[in-house]
Design an enzyme around this catalytic site. Structure first.
Site, PDB file in Angstrom:
ATOM      1  N   ASP A  50      -4.426   7.224  -6.530  1.00  0.00           N
ATOM      2  CA  ASP A  50      -3.252   6.613  -5.644  1.00  0.00           C
ATOM      3  C   ASP A  50      -1.984   7.600  -5.383  1.00  0.00           C
ATOM      4  O   ASP A  50      -1.579   8.077  -6.523  1.00  0.00           O
ATOM      5  CB  ASP A  50      -2.799   5.491  -6.155  1.00  0.00           C
ATOM      6  CG  ASP A  50      -1.750   4.637  -5.229  1.00  0.00           C
ATOM      7  OD1 ASP A  50      -2.451   3.571  -4.372  1.00  0.00           O
ATOM      8  OD2 ASP A  50      -0.506   4.424  -5.804  1.00  0.00           O
ATOM      9  N   ASN A  58       6.377   7.443   4.238  1.00  0.00           N
ATOM     10  CA  ASN A  58       6.315   6.966   5.825  1.00  0.00           C
ATOM     11  C   ASN A  58       7.680   6.276   6.386  1.00  0.00           C
ATOM     12  O   ASN A  58       8.283   6.696   7.206  1.00  0.00           O
ATOM     13  CB  ASN A  58       5.494   5.822   5.936  1.00  0.00           C
ATOM     14  CG  ASN A  58       4.143   6.323   6.182  1.00  0.00           C
ATOM     15  OD1 ASN A  58       3.881   7.233   6.598  1.00  0.00           O
ATOM     16  ND2 ASN A  58       3.040   5.587   5.847  1.00  0.00           N
ATOM     17  N   HIS A  63       5.783   8.216  10.260  1.00  0.00           N
ATOM     18  CA  HIS A  63       4.411   7.934  10.037  1.00  0.00           C
ATOM     19  C   HIS A  63       3.848   9.457  10.479  1.00  0.00           C
ATOM     20  O   HIS A  63       2.451   9.635   9.643  1.00  0.00           O
ATOM     21  CB  HIS A  63       3.852   7.027  10.873  1.00  0.00           C
ATOM     22  CG  HIS A  63       4.234   5.597  10.538  1.00  0.00           C
ATOM     23  ND1 HIS A  63       3.500   4.839   9.131  1.00  0.00           N
ATOM     24  CD2 HIS A  63       4.907   4.597  10.816  1.00  0.00           C
ATOM     25  CE1 HIS A  63       4.052   3.856   8.844  1.00  0.00           C
ATOM     26  NE2 HIS A  63       5.031   3.729   9.730  1.00  0.00           N
ATOM     27  N   ASP A  67       1.054  10.894   7.916  1.00  0.00           N
ATOM     28  CA  ASP A  67      -0.449  11.273   8.275  1.00  0.00           C
ATOM     29  C   ASP A  67      -0.472  12.471   7.771  1.00  0.00           C
ATOM     30  O   ASP A  67      -1.547  12.910   7.330  1.00  0.00           O
ATOM     31  CB  ASP A  67      -0.310  11.266   9.700  1.00  0.00           C
ATOM     32  CG  ASP A  67      -0.698   9.765   9.998  1.00  0.00           C
ATOM     33  OD1 ASP A  67      -0.824   8.906   9.324  1.00  0.00           O
ATOM     34  OD2 ASP A  67      -0.779   9.664  11.259  1.00  0.00           O
ATOM     35  N   GLU A  93      -3.088   4.895   1.108  1.00  0.00           N
ATOM     36  CA  GLU A  93      -3.003   5.927   0.121  1.00  0.00           C
ATOM     37  C   GLU A  93      -3.771   6.037  -1.177  1.00  0.00           C
ATOM     38  O   GLU A  93      -3.530   6.645  -2.159  1.00  0.00           O
ATOM     39  CB  GLU A  93      -1.479   6.364  -0.189  1.00  0.00           C
ATOM     40  CG  GLU A  93      -0.820   5.356  -1.255  1.00  0.00           C
ATOM     41  CD  GLU A  93      -0.447   3.997  -0.479  1.00  0.00           C
ATOM     42  OE1 GLU A  93       0.223   3.064  -1.244  1.00  0.00           O
ATOM     43  OE2 GLU A  93      -0.722   3.756   0.613  1.00  0.00           O
TER      44      GLU A  93
END
Length: 189
Positions: A50, A58, A63, A67, A93
């Protein structure tokens, strides 16, 4: 038509953003490897990975940067594991890594290498460079266990890694479920 069907199968089993297999495909592979492990006696380990503090990436950088961070993470982890290891995007994630025919101490060393490689990543964005860390929980698939139980143990080890300060690997005790360790309302954030 056969080519179109193959493309559709590939799209259904892959995460579009990272190119990794998706959760559904990973569940199928884990079931297959579970059966192989039972038959052969070879070890199977599952790790939950994680990315630490991903939501602020973000929220702060957008975003598109998030990404790129996910793509860079997936690439870094893929480059750190063997061809026989399987990495999947589990959701958001979160990722799952399946290690077959690997001893637990070797798996822990591999996860430590991944942790260091992720911490060394530098992802450029509009206002500078982004750095990330990852927390990981590792569990050995035990005889008589279901894949789901092994994933639960890896997940609890991940929660422990988060509660202990993140950017670390925690190995689940063999034989029982570790007690859940939560700090605050969202130990994974």
């Amino acid at each position: 038509l056969a080519e179109a069907l193959q493309v559709n199968r590939e799209l259904a089993s892959r995460d579009e953003l990272t190119g990794l297999i998706n959760r559904r495909a990973m569940q199928d592979l884990m079931g297959l490897e579970h059966r192989r492990s039972v038959r052969s006696g070879r070890p199977m380990l599952l790790a939950q990975l994680d990315i630490d503090h991903f939501k602020p990436i973000n929220d702060t950088h957008g975003h598109a940067t998030g990404d790129r961070a996910l793509q860079a993470f997936a690439s870094t982890v893929r480059d750190s594991v063997r061809d026989t290891d399987v990495l999947a995007r589990w959701g958001g994630e979160e990722f799952v890594l399946m290690l077959s025919d690997t001893q637990p101490e070797d798996a822990r060393e591999l996860l430590e290498r991944i942790r260091r490689a992720v911490a060394a990543m530098a992802i450029p964005h509009a206002t500078g460079t982004l750095h990330m860390t990852v927390s990981m929980g590792l569990a050995l698939h035990l005889p008589g266990d279901t894949v789901e139980h092994t994933l639960e143990r890896a997940d609890q080890a991940l929660y422990t890694a988060k509660a202990l300060g993140r950017n670390r690997v925690v190995v689940a005790p063999s034989g029982h479920r570790p007690a859940a360790v939560h700090s605050g309302t969202n130990a994974r954030a």
